[in-house]
Design a protein around this motif. Structure first.
Motif, PDB file in Angstrom:
ATOM      1  N   CYS A  95      -0.770  71.837  91.761  1.00 43.24           N
ATOM      2  CA  CYS A  95       0.317  71.568  92.788  1.00 43.24           C
ATOM      3  C   CYS A  95       1.031  70.200  92.728  1.00 43.24           C
ATOM      4  N   LEU A  96       2.026  70.173  93.338  1.00 45.19           N
ATOM      5  CA  LEU A  96       2.891  68.983  93.294  1.00 45.19           C
ATOM      6  C   LEU A  96       2.693  68.310  94.634  1.00 45.19           C
ATOM      7  N   LEU A  97       2.435  67.003  94.620  1.00 47.36           N
ATOM      8  CA  LEU A  97       2.304  66.161  95.857  1.00 47.36           C
ATOM      9  C   LEU A  97       3.482  65.310  96.095  1.00 47.36           C
ATOM     10  N   THR A  98       3.973  65.344  97.126  1.00 51.08           N
ATOM     11  CA  THR A  98       4.986  64.332  97.599  1.00 51.08           C
ATOM     12  C   THR A  98       4.831  64.067  98.891  1.00 51.08           C
ATOM     13  N   THR A  99       4.887  62.579  99.232  1.00 49.44           N
ATOM     14  CA  THR A  99       4.621  61.840 100.431  1.00 49.44           C
ATOM     15  C   THR A  99       5.917  62.039 101.269  1.00 49.44           C
ATOM     16  N   VAL A 100       5.864  62.057 102.517  1.00 45.54           N
ATOM     17  CA  VAL A 100       7.112  61.960 103.403  1.00 45.54           C
ATOM     18  C   VAL A 100       6.738  61.114 104.608  1.00 45.54           C
ATOM     19  N   PRO A 101       7.535  60.191 104.850  1.00 47.65           N
ATOM     20  CA  PRO A 101       7.218  59.404 105.970  1.00 47.65           C
ATOM     21  C   PRO A 101       7.374  60.088 107.291  1.00 47.65           C
ATOM     22  N   ALA A 112      11.333  76.418  91.509  1.00 48.07           N
ATOM     23  CA  ALA A 112      11.959  76.551  90.122  1.00 48.07           C
ATOM     24  C   ALA A 112      10.868  76.495  88.801  1.00 48.07           C
ATOM     25  N   LEU A 113       9.988  75.572  89.319  1.00 47.31           N
ATOM     26  CA  LEU A 113       8.896  75.171  88.308  1.00 47.31           C
ATOM     27  C   LEU A 113       7.497  76.250  88.567  1.00 47.31           C
ATOM     28  N   GLY A 114       7.655  77.168  89.580  1.00 44.75           N
ATOM     29  CA  GLY A 114       6.525  77.992  89.801  1.00 44.75           C
ATOM     30  C   GLY A 114       5.319  77.258  90.225  1.00 44.75           C
ATOM     31  N   LEU A 115       5.493  76.280  91.158  1.00 45.88           N
ATOM     32  CA  LEU A 115       4.206  75.595  91.655  1.00 45.88           C
ATOM     33  C   LEU A 115       4.230  75.182  93.019  1.00 45.88           C
ATOM     34  N   PRO A 116       3.335  75.349  93.737  1.00 42.34           N
ATOM     35  CA  PRO A 116       3.338  75.044  95.268  1.00 42.34           C
ATOM     36  C   PRO A 116       3.706  73.504  95.349  1.00 42.34           C
ATOM     37  N   ALA A 117       4.507  73.234  96.418  1.00 41.23           N
ATOM     38  CA  ALA A 117       4.875  71.827  96.783  1.00 41.23           C
ATOM     39  C   ALA A 117       3.960  71.440  98.100  1.00 41.23           C
ATOM     40  N   GLU A 118       3.300  70.597  97.935  1.00 44.82           N
ATOM     41  CA  GLU A 118       2.449  70.073  99.203  1.00 44.82           C
ATOM     42  C   GLU A 118       3.167  68.573  99.676  1.00 44.82           C
ATOM     43  N   PHE A 119       3.465  68.575 100.869  1.00 47.51           N
ATOM     44  CA  PHE A 119       4.191  67.395 101.446  1.00 47.51           C
ATOM     45  C   PHE A 119       2.747  66.536 102.266  1.00 47.51           C
ATOM     46  N   ILE A 120       2.977  65.357 101.863  1.00 42.14           N
ATOM     47  CA  ILE A 120       1.701  64.730 102.557  1.00 42.14           C
ATOM     48  C   ILE A 120       2.448  63.783 103.789  1.00 42.14           C
ATOM     49  N   ALA A 121       2.184  64.057 104.974  1.00 40.91           N
ATOM     50  CA  ALA A 121       3.160  63.399 105.888  1.00 40.91           C
ATOM     51  C   ALA A 121       2.167  61.754 106.174  1.00 40.91           C
ATOM     52  N   CYS A 122       2.878  60.757 105.833  1.00 41.70           N
ATOM     53  CA  CYS A 122       2.089  59.314 105.916  1.00 41.70           C
ATOM     54  C   CYS A 122       3.151  58.603 106.981  1.00 41.70           C
ATOM     55  N   SER A 123       2.354  57.517 107.544  1.00 43.92           N
ATOM     56  CA  SER A 123       2.968  56.756 108.219  1.00 43.92           C
ATOM     57  C   SER A 123       3.036  55.471 107.605  1.00 43.92           C
ATOM     58  N   ALA A 183      -6.828  61.051 103.353  1.00 47.49           N
ATOM     59  CA  ALA A 183      -7.445  62.517 103.947  1.00 47.49           C
ATOM     60  C   ALA A 183      -6.861  63.609 103.568  1.00 47.49           C
ATOM     61  N   ARG A 184      -5.505  63.623 103.351  1.00 45.68           N
ATOM     62  CA  ARG A 184      -4.926  64.728 103.046  1.00 45.68           C
ATOM     63  C   ARG A 184      -5.248  65.385 101.629  1.00 45.68           C
ATOM     64  N   LEU A 185      -5.280  64.262 100.724  1.00 46.76           N
ATOM     65  CA  LEU A 185      -5.606  64.579  99.249  1.00 46.76           C
ATOM     66  C   LEU A 185      -7.101  65.199  99.263  1.00 46.76           C
ATOM     67  N   GLY A 186      -7.954  64.911 100.338  1.00 44.61           N
ATOM     68  CA  GLY A 186      -9.352  65.262 100.307  1.00 44.61           C
ATOM     69  C   GLY A 186      -9.376  66.776 100.632  1.00 44.61           C
ATOM     70  N   GLU A 187      -8.401  67.155 101.434  1.00 44.70           N
ATOM     71  CA  GLU A 187      -8.255  68.642 102.063  1.00 44.70           C
ATOM     72  C   GLU A 187      -7.697  69.317 100.959  1.00 44.70           C
ATOM     73  N   LEU A 188      -6.719  68.684 100.078  1.00 48.27           N
ATOM     74  CA  LEU A 188      -6.129  69.622  98.928  1.00 48.27           C
ATOM     75  C   LEU A 188      -7.124  69.874  97.861  1.00 48.27           C
ATOM     76  N   LYS A 189      -8.111  68.864  97.614  1.00 50.09           N
ATOM     77  CA  LYS A 189      -9.165  68.899  96.708  1.00 50.09           C
ATOM     78  C   LYS A 189      -9.910  70.272  96.925  1.00 50.09           C
ATOM     79  N   ALA A 190     -10.170  70.400  98.359  1.00 52.10           N
ATOM     80  CA  ALA A 190     -10.973  71.619  98.686  1.00 52.10           C
ATOM     81  C   ALA A 190     -10.194  73.001  98.591  1.00 52.10           C
ATOM     82  N   ILE A 191      -9.017  72.873  98.816  1.00 53.84           N
ATOM     83  CA  ILE A 191      -8.172  74.124  98.886  1.00 53.84           C
ATOM     84  C   ILE A 191      -7.645  74.460  97.482  1.00 53.84           C
ATOM     85  N   TYR A 192      -7.755  73.674  96.572  1.00 60.10           N
ATOM     86  CA  TYR A 192      -7.044  74.031  95.069  1.00 60.10           C
ATOM     87  C   TYR A 192      -8.221  73.743  94.171  1.00 60.10           C
TER      88      TYR A 192
END
Length: 224
Positions: free
Chosen positions: A32-38, A60-71, A81-90
């Motif tokens: 997956c691709l990880l992108t942080t979003v404020p 276009a790359l055929g990969l899931p995009a995962e947006f990490i909402a951060c403050s 916190a979100r990376l730990g969740e994604l570790k389990a998911i993927y």
């Protein structure tokens, strides 16, 4: 033998793309691709792109995009916190970053990965003196990218919208005190086509926005 299952920190720019390309050629599996979003802004932390353009790249790359909402106030904790969740998911085993030589960035990424029990990978890591050759390799790679943001004290807004081609390579080498790859934030890019893309990402240039220390070309998807 299958490679590691890797999450890739994805800004949408050339360094992320080069990292993905290198991992793919090494037989690693980017899950997956990880992108942080404020939370406060709603655009990407890295370059200020619209999230729909990042999603279009991922499609276009055929990969899931995962947006990490951060403050801004709790960026690292939100990320962990979100990376730990994604570790389990993927079923992740590692996370890859596109940093080139900034030690503080590598230290942060390594600490974050360790907290989640992942290996931190830096496939592009190089001495600062090799960044010119790295840009030359990107230009020759077949990927297509455009400059979408410049740091005002480093480059003028005239660089916005320029393609990363042979002329760009020649011109950027003439700029004093500018890393050819923009590792110091001198410029940022958006990659919209290339060997790993199943289709080009459509985009149109918008207005130029003067911010506190940078100027951004506000690109977006074509309107119907």
């Amino acid at each position: 033998m299958a490679g590691k299952r890797i999450a890739l920190s994805w800004s949408g720019g050339k360094d992320s793309c080069m990292t993905l390309d290198k991992l793919a050629k090494a037989g690693e599996e980017v899950a997956c691709l990880l992108t942080t979003v404020p939370r406060e802004i709603g655009r990407t932390f890295g370059h200020g792109e619209r999230t729909e353009l990042i999603a279009a790249q991922a499609d276009a790359l055929g990969l899931p995009a995962e947006f990490i909402a951060c403050s801004f106030d709790s960026y690292t904790e939100d990320y962990v916190a979100r990376l730990g969740e994604l570790k389990a998911i993927y079923g992740l085993e590692a996370i890859a970053f596109g940093d080139l030589f900034l030690a503080e960035h590598r230290e942060w990424g390594t600490r974050v990965a360790e907290r989640v029990g992942l290996e931190a990978l830096y496939p592009l890591w190089m001495p600062p003196g090799e960044t010119g050759e790295a840009l030359k390799a990107f230009v020759a790679s077949g990927y297509r990218a455009v400059v979408i943001r410049v740091r005002d004290e480093a480059l003028s807004p005239a660089w916005l919208g320029r393609e990363l081609d042979a002329r760009f390579y020649a011109d950027i080498l003439l700029e004093r005190n500018v890393c050819p790859m923009g590792e110091g934030g001198e410029y940022h890019t958006f990659v919209y086509d290339g060997p790993l893309f199943r289709k080009a990402v459509d985009w149109v240039p918008g207005e130029r926005l003067r911010l506190e220390t940078t100027t951004r070309l506000d690109i977006g998807p074509p309107t119907a």
